[in-house]
Design an enzyme around this catalytic site. Structure first.
Site, PDB file in Angstrom:
ATOM      1  N   HIS A  39       0.589  -1.283   0.094  1.00 20.93           N
ATOM      2  CA  HIS A  39       0.033   0.667  -0.010  1.00 20.93           C
ATOM      3  C   HIS A  39       0.788   1.192   0.036  1.00 20.93           C
ATOM      4  CE1 HIS A  39      -3.541  -2.685   0.496  1.00 20.93           C
ATOM      5  NE2 HIS A  39      -4.515  -1.195   0.408  1.00 20.93           N
ATOM      6  N   LYS A 104      -9.611  -8.558   8.439  1.00 24.09           N
ATOM      7  CA  LYS A 104     -10.846  -8.744   9.301  1.00 24.09           C
ATOM      8  C   LYS A 104     -10.284  -7.920   9.994  1.00 24.09           C
ATOM      9  CE  LYS A 104      -6.214 -11.027  11.687  1.00 24.09           C
ATOM     10  NZ  LYS A 104      -5.938 -12.203  12.228  1.00 24.09           N
TER      11      LYS A 104
END
Length: 190
Positions: A39, A104
């Site tokens: 990222h 998650k």
């Protein structure tokens, strides 16, 4: 009442609009992997006006750092990592067309707002069940930054990956509605 959906990537807002927090999804098609380091590099490319290693339009990104594959398998264990570590980058990617995130854990308010703004979704993979998740992955190819090891960007082809809607395009959040529904059911029993 929860509903199960079958979805195929790339995803459109119309595909995602019926989903509600708590529904289940069997996802098939191409899914890209990206974690913290990837990222960061994607943001650098965007800042420099350079293209990303994959098209964000309608894409699904899985926050995973898979283990090495075993003989005869496309991938090793492929359980989700904690998604909150990507929160600083996520609104920008959603604004550029990212449709689905898989991971998650809870997300920031900025991510929740951006999911609604962009008609996207955040899906939960089963934490602690990396072998189960790997079973739905048919192929795996590193497409960017192999120097990142398990955090390299991979192109996965998945079939019927079992997922649960955590954040829907309408502002639903299973981390809020799930406990509330449980407490209401407990109170009704009393």
């Amino acid at each position: 009442m929860t509903v199960q959906y079958r979805l195929q990537t790339p995803l459109s807002p119309a595909d995602l609009a019926p989903l509600k927090a708590g529904d289940t999804v069997l996802l098939s098609g191409v899914v890209y992997t990206a974690r913290d380091a990837a990222h960061g590099r994607m943001m650098q490319l965007l800042d420099e006006g350079k293209p990303l290693p994959f098209d964000l339009k309608g894409a699904a990104v899985y926050y995973v750092g898979p283990t090495p594959e075993r003989p005869g398998c496309a991938i090793g264990a492929a359980g989700p990592t904690t998604s909150g570590r990507m929160d600083a980058y996520t609104p920008r990617l959603l604004d550029l067309g990212l449709a689905c995130m898989i991971g998650k854990g809870k997300r920031s308010q900025a991510v929740k707002d951006s999911v609604v703004k962009n008609g996207a979704v955040y899906l939960a993979a089963i934490g602690g069940a990396g072998a189960l998740m790997a079973g739905s992955i048919e192929s795996c190819e590193i497409i960017a930054w192999p120097d990142l090891g398990c955090e390299a960007v991979r192109r996965l082809v998945v079939r019927d990956m079992p997922l649960t809607v955590l954040l829907d395009a309408h502002g639903g959040d299973l981390y809020q509605s799930g406990p509330a529904a449980y407490l209401a059911a407990q109170a009704a029993k009393a």
